[in-house]
Structures are given as C-alpha cells and as structure tokens.
Design a protein around this motif. Structure first.
Motif, PDB file in Angstrom:
ATOM      1  N   PHE A  73       0.842  -1.108   0.100  1.00  0.00           N
ATOM      2  CA  PHE A  73      -0.052  -0.208  -0.125  1.00  0.00           C
ATOM      3  C   PHE A  73       0.842   1.169   0.150  1.00  0.00           C
ATOM      4  CE2 PHE A  73      -2.344   3.266   2.598  1.00  0.00           C
ATOM      5  CZ  PHE A  73      -3.132   3.464   1.534  1.00  0.00           C
ATOM      6  N   ILE A 125      -3.249  -5.358  -2.093  1.00  0.00           N
ATOM      7  CA  ILE A 125      -4.395  -4.605  -1.641  1.00  0.00           C
ATOM      8  C   ILE A 125      -5.155  -4.129  -2.759  1.00  0.00           C
ATOM      9  CG2 ILE A 125      -2.756  -2.469  -1.437  1.00  0.00           C
ATOM     10  CD1 ILE A 125      -5.446  -3.514   0.905  1.00  0.00           C
ATOM     11  N   THR A 129      -9.264  -5.044  -2.641  1.00  0.00           N
ATOM     12  CA  THR A 129     -10.169  -3.825  -2.692  1.00  0.00           C
ATOM     13  C   THR A 129     -11.160  -3.846  -3.724  1.00  0.00           C
ATOM     14  OG1 THR A 129      -8.473  -2.534  -1.464  1.00  0.00           O
ATOM     15  CG2 THR A 129     -10.348  -1.265  -2.356  1.00  0.00           C
ATOM     16  N   GLY A 132     -13.484  -6.764  -3.340  1.00  0.00           N
ATOM     17  CA  GLY A 132     -14.602  -6.418  -2.458  1.00  0.00           C
ATOM     18  C   GLY A 132     -15.903  -5.290  -3.083  1.00  0.00           C
ATOM     19  N   ALA A 133     -14.968  -4.496  -4.175  1.00  0.00           N
ATOM     20  CA  ALA A 133     -16.050  -3.583  -4.679  1.00  0.00           C
ATOM     21  C   ALA A 133     -17.057  -4.323  -5.594  1.00  0.00           C
ATOM     22  CB  ALA A 133     -15.207  -2.600  -5.473  1.00  0.00           C
ATOM     23  N   THR A 136     -19.816  -6.345  -3.910  1.00  0.00           N
ATOM     24  CA  THR A 136     -20.828  -5.413  -3.384  1.00  0.00           C
ATOM     25  C   THR A 136     -21.524  -5.031  -4.414  1.00  0.00           C
ATOM     26  OG1 THR A 136     -19.364  -4.880  -1.441  1.00  0.00           O
ATOM     27  CG2 THR A 136     -21.417  -3.648  -1.738  1.00  0.00           C
TER      28      THR A 136
ATOM     29  N   TRP B  81     -20.040   7.601 -11.784  1.00  0.00           N
ATOM     30  CA  TRP B  81     -19.069   6.886 -11.162  1.00  0.00           C
ATOM     31  C   TRP B  81     -17.635   7.345 -10.751  1.00  0.00           C
ATOM     32  CZ3 TRP B  81     -20.230   2.443  -8.963  1.00  0.00           C
ATOM     33  CH2 TRP B  81     -21.269   1.961  -9.445  1.00  0.00           C
ATOM     34  N   ARG B  82     -16.851   8.131 -11.414  1.00  0.00           N
ATOM     35  CA  ARG B  82     -15.629   8.590 -11.145  1.00  0.00           C
ATOM     36  C   ARG B  82     -15.677   9.533  -9.883  1.00  0.00           C
ATOM     37  NH1 ARG B  82     -11.831   6.218 -14.249  1.00  0.00           N
ATOM     38  NH2 ARG B  82     -12.614   5.241 -16.120  1.00  0.00           N
ATOM     39  N   ILE B  85     -15.935   7.348  -6.921  1.00  0.00           N
ATOM     40  CA  ILE B  85     -14.865   6.655  -6.600  1.00  0.00           C
ATOM     41  C   ILE B  85     -13.504   7.686  -6.068  1.00  0.00           C
ATOM     42  CG2 ILE B  85     -12.902   5.222  -7.745  1.00  0.00           C
ATOM     43  CD1 ILE B  85     -15.346   3.861  -9.155  1.00  0.00           C
ATOM     44  N   ASP B  86     -13.542   8.747  -6.598  1.00  0.00           N
ATOM     45  CA  ASP B  86     -12.409   9.674  -6.341  1.00  0.00           C
ATOM     46  C   ASP B  86     -12.590  10.080  -4.929  1.00  0.00           C
ATOM     47  OD1 ASP B  86     -11.415   9.513  -8.745  1.00  0.00           O
ATOM     48  OD2 ASP B  86     -11.841  11.245  -9.594  1.00  0.00           O
ATOM     49  N   LEU B  89     -13.775   6.189  -2.219  1.00  0.00           N
ATOM     50  CA  LEU B  89     -13.075   5.420  -2.260  1.00  0.00           C
ATOM     51  C   LEU B  89     -11.154   5.845  -2.193  1.00  0.00           C
ATOM     52  CD1 LEU B  89     -11.752   2.364  -2.385  1.00  0.00           C
ATOM     53  CD2 LEU B  89     -12.443   2.306  -4.909  1.00  0.00           C
ATOM     54  N   ILE B  90     -10.977   6.437  -3.406  1.00  0.00           N
ATOM     55  CA  ILE B  90      -9.656   6.887  -3.554  1.00  0.00           C
ATOM     56  C   ILE B  90      -9.144   8.164  -2.576  1.00  0.00           C
ATOM     57  CG2 ILE B  90      -7.767   8.161  -5.023  1.00  0.00           C
ATOM     58  CD1 ILE B  90      -8.923   6.760  -7.364  1.00  0.00           C
ATOM     59  N   MET B  93      -8.556   6.341   0.911  1.00  0.00           N
ATOM     60  CA  MET B  93      -7.242   5.894   0.865  1.00  0.00           C
ATOM     61  C   MET B  93      -6.080   6.877   0.709  1.00  0.00           C
ATOM     62  SD  MET B  93      -7.878   2.412  -1.491  1.00  0.00           S
ATOM     63  CE  MET B  93      -8.018   3.391  -2.965  1.00  0.00           C
ATOM     64  N   VAL B  96      -5.139   7.929   4.227  1.00  0.00           N
ATOM     65  CA  VAL B  96      -4.437   6.870   5.135  1.00  0.00           C
ATOM     66  C   VAL B  96      -2.885   6.996   4.317  1.00  0.00           C
ATOM     67  CG1 VAL B  96      -4.082   4.558   5.682  1.00  0.00           C
ATOM     68  CG2 VAL B  96      -6.377   5.343   5.352  1.00  0.00           C
ATOM     69  N   ARG B  97      -2.809   6.891   3.090  1.00  0.00           N
ATOM     70  CA  ARG B  97      -1.483   7.133   2.243  1.00  0.00           C
ATOM     71  C   ARG B  97      -0.617   8.006   2.858  1.00  0.00           C
ATOM     72  NH1 ARG B  97      -1.691   6.006  -3.990  1.00  0.00           N
ATOM     73  NH2 ARG B  97      -3.377   7.561  -3.781  1.00  0.00           N
ATOM     74  N   THR B 129     -21.379   0.381  -3.647  1.00  0.00           N
ATOM     75  CA  THR B 129     -20.138  -0.287  -4.147  1.00  0.00           C
ATOM     76  C   THR B 129     -18.866   0.212  -3.577  1.00  0.00           C
ATOM     77  OG1 THR B 129     -21.172  -0.725  -6.494  1.00  0.00           O
ATOM     78  CG2 THR B 129     -18.777  -0.421  -6.531  1.00  0.00           C
ATOM     79  N   GLY B 132     -18.380  -0.980  -0.045  1.00  0.00           N
ATOM     80  CA  GLY B 132     -17.933  -2.437   0.053  1.00  0.00           C
ATOM     81  C   GLY B 132     -16.445  -2.439  -0.528  1.00  0.00           C
ATOM     82  N   ALA B 133     -15.878  -1.306  -1.105  1.00  0.00           N
ATOM     83  CA  ALA B 133     -14.623  -1.302  -1.592  1.00  0.00           C
ATOM     84  C   ALA B 133     -13.688  -0.833  -0.160  1.00  0.00           C
ATOM     85  CB  ALA B 133     -14.380  -0.249  -2.499  1.00  0.00           C
ATOM     86  N   PHE B 137     -10.738  -2.763   1.854  1.00  0.00           N
ATOM     87  CA  PHE B 137      -9.610  -2.070   1.901  1.00  0.00           C
ATOM     88  C   PHE B 137      -9.018  -2.288   3.407  1.00  0.00           C
ATOM     89  CE2 PHE B 137      -7.545   1.905   2.943  1.00  0.00           C
ATOM     90  CZ  PHE B 137      -6.266   1.753   2.408  1.00  0.00           C
TER      91      PHE B 137
END
Lengths: 202, 202
Positions: A73, A125, A129, A132-133, A136, B81-82, B85-86, B89-90, B93, B96-97, B129, B132-133, B137
């Motif tokens: 990660f 990872i 991930t 999982g997506a 779901t 969707w993007r 997700i952006d 999800l991203i 992340m 955390v990153r 979705t 779930g991701a 993760f």
C-alpha cells in the motif's frame, strides 16, 4: 443450449470458465483477438459496444478479465490504483452497463473477483479492494436488473494450473482444479441465482 | 487525551463522530474551512499533505467525508462513478496514504462506509459499491500498517438527525441517534481493534 460470450477466454480463469460451458455455444473474446473470436478492451465502452454490435444478442456474458497492479500500500501509486480500478471495477461494470441491452430476457452476467479479498497477502491490496467492490456491486445491482437478467460473481482461489506462477506468493493456500472453478461459472450461467458470490476455495 | 483530526467535522456523520470524541483534543477540517479549524479536499494528495504539514503529528485521524452520486445503474454516467470513486474510495485511501507518517505509533485511522452496501435501495449503487470497497480495503490493509497503526471503518445506518432528509428514500429503515454512531468512532479511536467494520444499525 445457450449462446455465451466469454471475455478473457485465453486467461487462466477464462479457460477454467470454458470447462464449465462445454454444452453451450461459446463466443470468445480477449484483449488481442489472438486465439479468440473477437478482440475487446473492457476499459473502453466504445470497444464493448462494437463487440456487442458485431455479435448481437447473447444469453449470457461471462467476464474473467480484471487487471490488477501488485505493490505494498505504501508503494502503490495513484496510477497503479487507477489502472486496477479502471479494469477490475469500472471495466467489469462497463460489461454490464453496455451489455444489458444485448442479453436476452432472463439471461445473465458472471463477473470475477478473487480470494485475496478474504485471505489477504502482501502486495495484493488493490486486487482485494476491487474484489470487495465488485462483489458488493453485484449483490446490490442484482435488484435493479431489467427483464429478469441475473448477475453473479465468481471468487476463485488460486488455480492448480497457476500454482507454479503464484504458489510462492501464497503460502498455505490450497489450489483448486480449473474444472471446479468451471462448475461455478456453470452454476451461474445455467442456474437461477442472482446477486450471489460463488466462492471456490479449498 | 489524544489529539484527533476529524475531517468532515461539519457534516452529519462528522458531528456524530465529535459526540464520541469529547474527551480528546479535536482538530477539525472540512472542505470549505468554514466552521472548522482547517480546509481540506481529500481527493487531493497535495491538499492533504498541506493540512498534515500544518497541524503536525496526531494520534488519530477520523474521516467522515465520502461524496456519492445517486442514480439508477442504467442512468449513472462514467463521470458520476468517477466522482464517487475519487472521493469515497480513493479520497479515503489518500487520507491513509498521506496521513500515515503523521500519525503517532499505535495511532489510528477511522474511515466511513454506509449501510446501503448491506441494505440496498434504489439509486444507491455507487454508494454501496464504494462502501464495499473501502470496507475490504480496511480489512486487508490493516495487516500492513507500520508502527502498530490501526485502521477501522464505521458503517452507520441513517442518523435520526438526518431522517427528515433521507427517510422518504429509506422505507423500513430504523434511524439511530448520532450519539450511538459517536460511540463507534470512540471504540475505534480509543480501542485496540484494527481491520474491523463497526456497523451501527438498528
């Protein structure tokens, strides 16, 4: 006998899927078009639309393509995340989004996740991930599919046929024969289930 | 007493989180910086880096931001969707990153998912979705966090305080008080658990 489109037919999971679909008329596709009936790139809606326009109606679509990048990660770059998401998540959703109008009433989509979402290992990872997506996604989108269309996900562990390549990364995993994974694809295509994750593990 | 950064502090779930963190020194952030100590955009690593450079070390990071677009799967555009997700999800992340090097040994990250991944409703496929991701993760990345850092996800049902807004979309759902959701954040921040999804449902 159904007409089944198998995307990713020359990959190891694609070959496993084919073992379960021998009683059907199978149309194959992969990225290059080599050793397959058609070429398709699931990250491109245009490419998918062209494929479906060429082959017309099918009774089932099986996708076994889901490109993943592997890194810790900490080392995983934004580009690596996006390449994985674009294929294994958005690419598989594209197959459903574009394919829906080409699948006959009561037909099905079968997508792919992977065991590393349940049994984590180093470097996986992004694979985990996106698995999982997509699981779901399938569980939830099943309720809004039109005309009785079904959708399931196969979550296989490592294949016996791939053990030489991946075994060293996966200590303590028990590989399963491709034919067992093929049976999960058969259950999805020939059954009446929907919104299910069919895990094939040992 | 810990120093806890709460991103999304003025949102409904952010306010819920704050109810569980009253014994700590809380630093707040949101998109605009209004009614919060700092402004931050979790979809931008640069913005997150600037925030952490400004505040320095913290013992815990709580993120309650996860923008979602709502539409039927058929009508959902690639852009929608993007955007989802952006952020959900991203973006999470990214927290955390970027945040890892600023969190003290044994500290924690607490992220957010949502009940619609478990209890699907119309128009919520992108929300579900990405929930779930991010849950997968967190379950998997927990094993590679350095220095005893922990990571958990809170999965709340609809808040009593938000029922007037969302209740009509969610027939048969039982809202929970914000203070109960706050306790889940407290369990994540003050506990020793990691890789867990803390579901708050009724």
């Amino acid at each position: 006998m159904k007409t089944v489109l198998v995307i990713g037919s020359t990959g190891s999971v694609g070959k496993a899927a084919l073992t379960g679909l021998s009683e059907h008329k199978v149309i194959t596709a992969n990225r290059s078009g080599e050793s397959a009936d058609h070429a398709v790139d699931i990250t491109s809606e245009t490419s998918l639309k062209a494929l479906f326009d060429t082959i017309g109606k099918v009774d089932a679509v099986v996708n076994t393509v889901g490109f993943c990048e592997y890194a810790t990660f900490h080392e995983m770059t934004d580009q690596q995340w996006r390449a994985t998401i674009d294929s294994k998540l958005i690419g598989q959703m594209n197959v459903v989004r574009v394919g829906t109008e080409y699948v006959t009433d009561g037909g099905s989509f079968t997508l792919i996740s992977g065991i590393l979402s349940v049994k984590p290992i180093p470097y996986a990872i992004a694979d985990a991930t996106t698995s999982g997506a997509i699981e779901t996604f399938a569980k939830c989108v099943a309720f809004e599919m039109p005309r009785g269309l079904r959708i399931n996900v196969i979550n296989p562990t490592v294949l016996a046929e791939s053990w030489d390549v991946y075994g060293e990364m996966m200590p303590g995993f028990q590989p399963v024969p491709s034919t067992l994974v093929g049976k999960a694809f058969q259950r999805s295509v020939d059954g009446f289930i929907s919104g299910q994750v069919l895990t094939v593990d040992a």
